[in-house]
Design a protein around this motif. Structure first.
Motif, PDB file in Angstrom:
ATOM      1  N   LEU A  54      25.893 -26.789 -19.854  1.00  0.00           N
ATOM      2  CA  LEU A  54      25.558 -28.167 -20.183  1.00  0.00           C
ATOM      3  C   LEU A  54      24.065 -28.433 -20.020  1.00  0.00           C
ATOM      4  N   ALA A  55      23.467 -27.855 -18.977  1.00  0.00           N
ATOM      5  CA  ALA A  55      22.029 -28.045 -18.761  1.00  0.00           C
ATOM      6  C   ALA A  55      21.228 -27.438 -19.907  1.00  0.00           C
ATOM      7  N   GLU A  64      22.321 -26.917 -22.951  1.00  0.00           N
ATOM      8  CA  GLU A  64      22.584 -27.721 -24.138  1.00  0.00           C
ATOM      9  C   GLU A  64      21.757 -28.994 -24.117  1.00  0.00           C
ATOM     10  N   ASN A  65      21.621 -29.597 -22.937  1.00  0.00           N
ATOM     11  CA  ASN A  65      20.807 -30.801 -22.798  1.00  0.00           C
ATOM     12  C   ASN A  65      19.350 -30.518 -23.152  1.00  0.00           C
ATOM     13  N   ALA A  66      18.834 -29.384 -22.690  1.00  0.00           N
ATOM     14  CA  ALA A  66      17.458 -29.013 -23.021  1.00  0.00           C
ATOM     15  C   ALA A  66      17.297 -28.794 -24.522  1.00  0.00           C
ATOM     16  N   ARG A  67      18.281 -28.149 -25.154  1.00  0.00           N
ATOM     17  CA  ARG A  67      18.210 -27.933 -26.604  1.00  0.00           C
ATOM     18  C   ARG A  67      18.219 -29.253 -27.358  1.00  0.00           C
ATOM     19  N   LEU A  68      19.036 -30.197 -26.896  1.00  0.00           N
ATOM     20  CA  LEU A  68      19.106 -31.501 -27.561  1.00  0.00           C
ATOM     21  C   LEU A  68      17.795 -32.265 -27.405  1.00  0.00           C
ATOM     22  N   ASN A  69      17.179 -32.169 -26.230  1.00  0.00           N
ATOM     23  CA  ASN A  69      15.887 -32.824 -26.040  1.00  0.00           C
ATOM     24  C   ASN A  69      14.833 -32.244 -26.976  1.00  0.00           C
ATOM     25  N   ASN A  70      14.846 -30.933 -27.127  1.00  0.00           N
ATOM     26  CA  ASN A  70      13.907 -30.298 -28.058  1.00  0.00           C
ATOM     27  C   ASN A  70      14.166 -30.748 -29.493  1.00  0.00           C
ATOM     28  N   LYS A  71      15.443 -30.873 -29.843  1.00  0.00           N
ATOM     29  CA  LYS A  71      15.799 -31.299 -31.196  1.00  0.00           C
ATOM     30  C   LYS A  71      15.377 -32.735 -31.444  1.00  0.00           C
ATOM     31  N   ILE A  72      15.568 -33.594 -30.455  1.00  0.00           N
ATOM     32  CA  ILE A  72      15.142 -34.995 -30.588  1.00  0.00           C
ATOM     33  C   ILE A  72      13.644 -35.071 -30.835  1.00  0.00           C
ATOM     34  N   ASP A  73      12.877 -34.302 -30.042  1.00  0.00           N
ATOM     35  CA  ASP A  73      11.422 -34.316 -30.201  1.00  0.00           C
ATOM     36  C   ASP A  73      11.023 -33.809 -31.579  1.00  0.00           C
ATOM     37  N   GLN A  74      11.716 -32.771 -32.051  1.00  0.00           N
ATOM     38  CA  GLN A  74      11.418 -32.220 -33.369  1.00  0.00           C
ATOM     39  C   GLN A  74      11.704 -33.234 -34.471  1.00  0.00           C
ATOM     40  N   VAL A  97      18.654 -31.896  -4.551  1.00  0.00           N
ATOM     41  CA  VAL A  97      18.240 -31.510  -5.901  1.00  0.00           C
ATOM     42  C   VAL A  97      18.866 -30.168  -6.260  1.00  0.00           C
ATOM     43  N   SER A  98      19.458 -30.097  -7.440  1.00  0.00           N
ATOM     44  CA  SER A  98      20.101 -28.860  -7.890  1.00  0.00           C
ATOM     45  C   SER A  98      19.591 -28.479  -9.279  1.00  0.00           C
ATOM     46  N   GLN A  99      20.161 -29.055 -10.293  1.00  0.00           N
ATOM     47  CA  GLN A  99      19.736 -28.754 -11.657  1.00  0.00           C
ATOM     48  C   GLN A  99      18.522 -29.600 -12.028  1.00  0.00           C
ATOM     49  N   VAL A 100      17.555 -28.977 -12.681  1.00  0.00           N
ATOM     50  CA  VAL A 100      16.327 -29.667 -13.064  1.00  0.00           C
ATOM     51  C   VAL A 100      15.971 -29.337 -14.507  1.00  0.00           C
ATOM     52  N   LYS A 101      15.017 -30.091 -15.022  1.00  0.00           N
ATOM     53  CA  LYS A 101      14.555 -29.889 -16.388  1.00  0.00           C
ATOM     54  C   LYS A 101      13.031 -29.815 -16.374  1.00  0.00           C
ATOM     55  N   PHE A 102      12.473 -28.834 -17.083  1.00  0.00           N
ATOM     56  CA  PHE A 102      11.029 -28.638 -17.162  1.00  0.00           C
ATOM     57  C   PHE A 102      10.517 -29.182 -18.495  1.00  0.00           C
ATOM     58  N   ILE A 103       9.393 -29.888 -18.445  1.00  0.00           N
ATOM     59  CA  ILE A 103       8.822 -30.497 -19.637  1.00  0.00           C
ATOM     60  C   ILE A 103       7.383 -30.016 -19.802  1.00  0.00           C
ATOM     61  N   ARG A 104       7.069 -29.516 -20.991  1.00  0.00           N
ATOM     62  CA  ARG A 104       5.692 -29.100 -21.278  1.00  0.00           C
ATOM     63  C   ARG A 104       5.180 -29.802 -22.515  1.00  0.00           C
ATOM     64  N   ASN A 105       4.001 -30.404 -22.381  1.00  0.00           N
ATOM     65  CA  ASN A 105       3.340 -31.041 -23.515  1.00  0.00           C
ATOM     66  C   ASN A 105       2.499 -29.980 -24.233  1.00  0.00           C
ATOM     67  N   LYS A 106       2.878 -29.645 -25.451  1.00  0.00           N
ATOM     68  CA  LYS A 106       2.192 -28.583 -26.178  1.00  0.00           C
ATOM     69  C   LYS A 106       0.766 -28.963 -26.563  1.00  0.00           C
ATOM     70  N   ARG A 107       0.448 -30.263 -26.512  1.00  0.00           N
ATOM     71  CA  ARG A 107      -0.886 -30.710 -26.876  1.00  0.00           C
ATOM     72  C   ARG A 107      -1.773 -30.977 -25.656  1.00  0.00           C
ATOM     73  N   ALA A 108      -1.255 -30.678 -24.460  1.00  0.00           N
ATOM     74  CA  ALA A 108      -2.005 -30.993 -23.243  1.00  0.00           C
ATOM     75  C   ALA A 108      -3.335 -30.242 -23.201  1.00  0.00           C
ATOM     76  N   ASP A 109      -3.326 -28.951 -23.550  1.00  0.00           N
ATOM     77  CA  ASP A 109      -4.555 -28.163 -23.494  1.00  0.00           C
ATOM     78  C   ASP A 109      -5.612 -28.719 -24.444  1.00  0.00           C
ATOM     79  N   GLU A 110      -5.179 -29.135 -25.626  1.00  0.00           N
ATOM     80  CA  GLU A 110      -6.121 -29.710 -26.592  1.00  0.00           C
ATOM     81  C   GLU A 110      -6.745 -30.997 -26.047  1.00  0.00           C
ATOM     82  N   GLN A 111      -5.892 -31.835 -25.438  1.00  0.00           N
ATOM     83  CA  GLN A 111      -6.398 -33.091 -24.891  1.00  0.00           C
ATOM     84  C   GLN A 111      -7.376 -32.858 -23.745  1.00  0.00           C
TER      85      GLN A 111
END
Length: 277
Positions: A70-71, A73-83, A255-269
């Motif tokens: 489920l975790a 799948e949740n990460a995949r859905l978040n990526n899909k939403i952003d896309q 704390v058990s399950q976590v989610k990692f978030i990376r901004n792909k444009r952070a380095d450019e900014q």
């Protein structure tokens, strides 16, 4: 073999009894409808109970695997939403400029599990079971379903360490969601469920219970990630600013399950901003 025959001879009477008893029971259940139906009904209940217990045990030990699925799948859905958001922005020419600025972000989501942590030190940390092999990099933001946890500070192939809010080296730009006033979150080094929001001007509109979220002014943290809520309001000793006591949303002891978030444009900014400085 001799011992076997000796055992048979010694218990011959009891063995004959069991054989005859079995024959009697077989005759009883085969030629009497009532006894046969009662026997099968009872045996079915016993088998059903055994199967039910076995199924419950199997389901229990399968929960971890299901939670991991489920975790992911949740990460995949978040990526899909952003896309999909980026595709929508690309094909919509009439979208207001402010909306484009707020949503034109490219975030990558990855799930993981906390395998070690501390809450009773001045420099607490967490360790997760994902590393560079799973796409984890330094400065990725870590959250769970409750709110912001912290930021990745070191990685190996299969693991990473996280700097949580409850570390005296942590600094997090935040804002009061209702009024929009900005400040900085630091840890009070007293409780793992409390932090302090500093640099909030005294003319700001604040109230106990107001939600505190990330400001979005950092290239690392997306805007409006939940941090906690105001539990106490104090004035800074030097005057001119509030000192807000924040009840953190995340319970670092569980704390058990976590989610990692990376901004792909952070380095450019960051490169652009450093060039200006």
């Amino acid at each position: 073999m001799r011992n076997f025959f000796y055992f048979i001879a010694k218990h011959a009477t009891f063995i004959y009894f069991l054989i005859l008893e079995s024959i009697c029971l077989a005759l009883l259940f085969n030629f009497n409808d009532y006894q046969r139906s009662s026997f099968f009904s009872s045996s079915n209940r016993v088998c059903a109970s055994v199967y039910s217990i076995g199924n419950s045990i199997t389901q229990y030990f399968g929960l971890r695997r299901e939670n991991l699925r489920l975790a992911e799948e949740n990460a995949r859905l978040n990526n899909k939403i952003d896309q999909l958001q980026q595709q929508l922005l690309a094909i919509t020419d009439t979208m207001p400029r402010k909306l484009v600025i707020d949503n034109d972000r490219y975030f990558i989501y990855t799930s993981g599990n906390i395998i070690n942590s501390s809450t009773n030190r001045s420099r607490n940390f967490l360790t997760a079971d994902v590393g560079t092999k799973s796409g984890i990099t330094d400065n990725m933001i870590v959250v769970n379903e409750d709110g912001v946890i912290g930021m990745v500070t070191a990685t190996s192939k299969h693991f990473c360490t996280i700097l949580p809010i409850i570390n005296n080296a942590s600094r997090l730009s935040a804002k009061i969601k209702k009024s929009g006033f900005h400040g900085q979150i630091v840890w009070n080094e007293v409780s793992y469920r409390r932090a302090i929001m500093e640099d909030v001007p005294e003319h700001a509109v604040v109230a106990v219970g107001d939600s505190i979220v990330t400001s979005g002014s950092s290239s690392y943290y997306p805007e409006n990630l939940y941090i906690g809520k105001i539990s106490e309001i104090e004035m800074d000793r030097n005057g001119g600013f509030y000192r807000l006591i924040i009840e953190l949303a995340v319970d670092y002891n569980s704390v058990s399950q976590v989610k990692f978030i990376r901004n792909k444009r952070a380095d450019e900014q960051r490169a652009l901003e450093e060039g200006q400085q």
